[in-house]
Design a protein around this motif. Structure first.
Motif, PDB file in Angstrom:
ATOM      1  N   LEU A   1      15.977  28.206  40.681  1.00 42.27           N
ATOM      2  CA  LEU A   1      16.704  27.055  40.148  1.00 42.27           C
ATOM      3  C   LEU A   1      16.800  25.947  41.196  1.00 42.27           C
ATOM      4  CD1 LEU A   1      18.712  26.157  37.779  1.00 42.27           C
ATOM      5  CD2 LEU A   1      20.484  27.232  39.161  1.00 42.27           C
ATOM      6  N   LEU A   2      17.016  26.326  42.448  1.00 40.28           N
ATOM      7  CA  LEU A   2      17.160  25.358  43.535  1.00 40.28           C
ATOM      8  C   LEU A   2      15.848  24.617  43.782  1.00 40.28           C
ATOM      9  CD1 LEU A   2      19.048  27.696  46.030  1.00 40.28           C
ATOM     10  CD2 LEU A   2      20.057  26.227  44.284  1.00 40.28           C
ATOM     11  N   THR A   3      14.765  25.371  43.846  1.00 36.71           N
ATOM     12  CA  THR A   3      13.454  24.770  44.076  1.00 36.71           C
ATOM     13  C   THR A   3      13.058  23.863  42.921  1.00 36.71           C
ATOM     14  OG1 THR A   3      12.801  26.722  45.328  1.00 36.71           O
ATOM     15  CG2 THR A   3      11.024  25.275  44.568  1.00 36.71           C
ATOM     16  N   GLN A   4      13.309  24.329  41.716  1.00 34.67           N
ATOM     17  CA  GLN A   4      12.974  23.535  40.524  1.00 34.67           C
ATOM     18  C   GLN A   4      13.737  22.211  40.543  1.00 34.67           C
ATOM     19  OE1 GLN A   4      13.821  25.509  36.839  1.00 34.67           O
ATOM     20  NE2 GLN A   4      13.296  23.736  35.608  1.00 34.67           N
ATOM     21  N   TRP A   5      15.023  22.260  40.853  1.00 32.07           N
ATOM     22  CA  TRP A   5      15.833  21.035  40.900  1.00 32.07           C
ATOM     23  C   TRP A   5      15.263  20.087  41.965  1.00 32.07           C
ATOM     24  CZ3 TRP A   5      18.491  18.452  44.657  1.00 32.07           C
ATOM     25  CH2 TRP A   5      19.285  17.390  44.218  1.00 32.07           C
ATOM     26  N   TRP A   6      14.945  20.636  43.148  1.00 36.56           N
ATOM     27  CA  TRP A   6      14.432  19.808  44.242  1.00 36.56           C
ATOM     28  C   TRP A   6      13.132  19.116  43.842  1.00 36.56           C
ATOM     29  CZ3 TRP A   6      16.833  18.396  48.595  1.00 36.56           C
ATOM     30  CH2 TRP A   6      16.084  17.716  49.555  1.00 36.56           C
ATOM     31  N   GLN A   7      12.245  19.861  43.200  1.00 39.48           N
ATOM     32  CA  GLN A   7      10.966  19.289  42.793  1.00 39.48           C
ATOM     33  C   GLN A   7      11.144  18.204  41.733  1.00 39.48           C
ATOM     34  OE1 GLN A   7       8.932  22.896  41.679  1.00 39.48           O
ATOM     35  NE2 GLN A   7       8.079  23.189  43.725  1.00 39.48           N
ATOM     36  N   GLU A   8      12.102  18.391  40.837  1.00 40.31           N
ATOM     37  CA  GLU A   8      12.331  17.414  39.767  1.00 40.31           C
ATOM     38  C   GLU A   8      13.044  16.160  40.268  1.00 40.31           C
ATOM     39  OE1 GLU A   8      14.455  19.512  36.728  1.00 40.31           O
ATOM     40  OE2 GLU A   8      12.711  20.728  36.180  1.00 40.31           O
ATOM     41  N   HIS A   9      13.962  16.299  41.208  1.00 41.60           N
ATOM     42  CA  HIS A   9      14.797  15.167  41.629  1.00 41.60           C
ATOM     43  C   HIS A   9      14.387  14.536  42.950  1.00 41.60           C
ATOM     44  CE1 HIS A   9      17.265  17.215  38.623  1.00 41.60           C
ATOM     45  NE2 HIS A   9      17.713  16.008  38.362  1.00 41.60           N
ATOM     46  N   GLN A  10      13.825  15.296  43.847  1.00 40.86           N
ATOM     47  CA  GLN A  10      13.401  14.820  45.161  1.00 40.86           C
ATOM     48  C   GLN A  10      14.342  13.767  45.742  1.00 40.86           C
ATOM     49  OE1 GLN A  10       9.269  13.703  44.922  1.00 40.86           O
ATOM     50  NE2 GLN A  10       8.652  15.762  44.371  1.00 40.86           N
ATOM     51  N   PRO A  11      15.554  14.166  46.100  1.00 41.85           N
ATOM     52  CA  PRO A  11      16.504  13.196  46.648  1.00 41.85           C
ATOM     53  C   PRO A  11      15.977  12.589  47.943  1.00 41.85           C
ATOM     54  CG  PRO A  11      17.287  15.434  46.960  1.00 41.85           C
ATOM     55  CD  PRO A  11      16.065  15.525  46.112  1.00 41.85           C
ATOM     56  N   SER A  12      16.254  11.314  48.131  1.00 38.97           N
ATOM     57  CA  SER A  12      15.739  10.610  49.308  1.00 38.97           C
ATOM     58  C   SER A  12      16.654  10.753  50.520  1.00 38.97           C
ATOM     59  CB  SER A  12      15.552   9.128  48.988  1.00 38.97           C
ATOM     60  OG  SER A  12      16.787   8.565  48.597  1.00 38.97           O
ATOM     61  N   GLY A  13      17.861  11.231  50.307  1.00 37.42           N
ATOM     62  CA  GLY A  13      18.794  11.377  51.419  1.00 37.42           C
ATOM     63  C   GLY A  13      19.703  12.566  51.200  1.00 37.42           C
ATOM     64  N   VAL A  14      20.646  12.713  52.100  1.00 36.94           N
ATOM     65  CA  VAL A  14      21.616  13.800  52.011  1.00 36.94           C
ATOM     66  C   VAL A  14      22.607  13.490  50.899  1.00 36.94           C
ATOM     67  CG1 VAL A  14      23.443  15.009  53.265  1.00 36.94           C
ATOM     68  CG2 VAL A  14      21.375  14.288  54.462  1.00 36.94           C
ATOM     69  N   LEU A  15      22.861  14.466  50.066  1.00 42.58           N
ATOM     70  CA  LEU A  15      23.826  14.272  48.982  1.00 42.58           C
ATOM     71  C   LEU A  15      25.250  14.312  49.528  1.00 42.58           C
ATOM     72  CD1 LEU A  15      22.326  16.606  46.217  1.00 42.58           C
ATOM     73  CD2 LEU A  15      21.958  14.159  46.526  1.00 42.58           C
ATOM     74  N   HIS A  16      26.102  13.455  49.003  1.00 44.26           N
ATOM     75  CA  HIS A  16      27.519  13.469  49.353  1.00 44.26           C
ATOM     76  C   HIS A  16      28.197  14.608  48.602  1.00 44.26           C
ATOM     77  CE1 HIS A  16      27.242   9.683  51.500  1.00 44.26           C
ATOM     78  NE2 HIS A  16      26.502   9.224  50.497  1.00 44.26           N
ATOM     79  N   SER A  17      29.398  14.961  49.043  1.00 48.00           N
ATOM     80  CA  SER A  17      30.076  16.120  48.463  1.00 48.00           C
ATOM     81  C   SER A  17      30.242  15.999  46.948  1.00 48.00           C
ATOM     82  CB  SER A  17      31.421  16.360  49.134  1.00 48.00           C
ATOM     83  OG  SER A  17      32.267  15.243  48.986  1.00 48.00           O
ATOM     84  N   HIS A  18      30.606  14.826  46.441  1.00 45.11           N
ATOM     85  CA  HIS A  18      30.788  14.693  44.991  1.00 45.11           C
ATOM     86  C   HIS A  18      29.459  14.852  44.249  1.00 45.11           C
ATOM     87  CE1 HIS A  18      29.811  10.525  46.114  1.00 45.11           C
ATOM     88  NE2 HIS A  18      29.360  10.381  44.889  1.00 45.11           N
TER      89      HIS A  18
END
Length: 120
Positions: free
Chosen positions: A89-106
């Motif tokens: 699930l984690l890998t799939q999310w990463w591949q789909e969203h590819q965030p450009s930076g560190v996510l904030h807590s919210h």
């Protein structure tokens, strides 16, 4: 694996996290202090044959996590252990969203809530 626990998770309120960040920035700007490394936590893995392995792991949060983020993360880990969710699930999310930076807590909380919603 029969259980996976994470101990010593750094948890602080939003106000305490912001105060820590501000203090760190001011101290670094005054050359009075440099930021340290990430906080250490302990991962505990229990196996079917009764073995318990403890290993140090680094926290991924700059200062600390919110209690909600910790609760959601530990809940997700318990689903991984029980087999009712897959770490893929984690890998799939990463591949789909590819965030450009560190996510904030919210933002991390929102992602965790999204992952947990079908499991509740």
């Amino acid at each position: 694996m029969t259980d996976l626990q994470v101990l010593d998770v750094p948890v602080r309120s939003a106000a305490a996290r912001w105060a820590t960040r501000v203090t760190s920035v001011v101290a670094a700007a005054l050359n009075a202090w440099g930021p340290g490394g990430p906080s250490m936590m302990t991962a505990v893995v229990c196996t079917r044959d009764g073995q318990r392995v403890e290993t140090p792991v680094f926290s991924g949060a700059a200062t600390a996590y919110t209690q909600r983020e910790v609760d959601l993360s530990l809940g997700l880990l318990s689903h991984f252990v029980r087999g009712s969710a897959s770490p893929a699930l984690l890998t799939q999310w990463w591949q789909e969203h590819q965030p450009s930076g560190v996510l904030h807590s919210h933002e991390r909380e929102a992602v965790l809530e999204d992952w947990m919603s079908p499991l509740m």
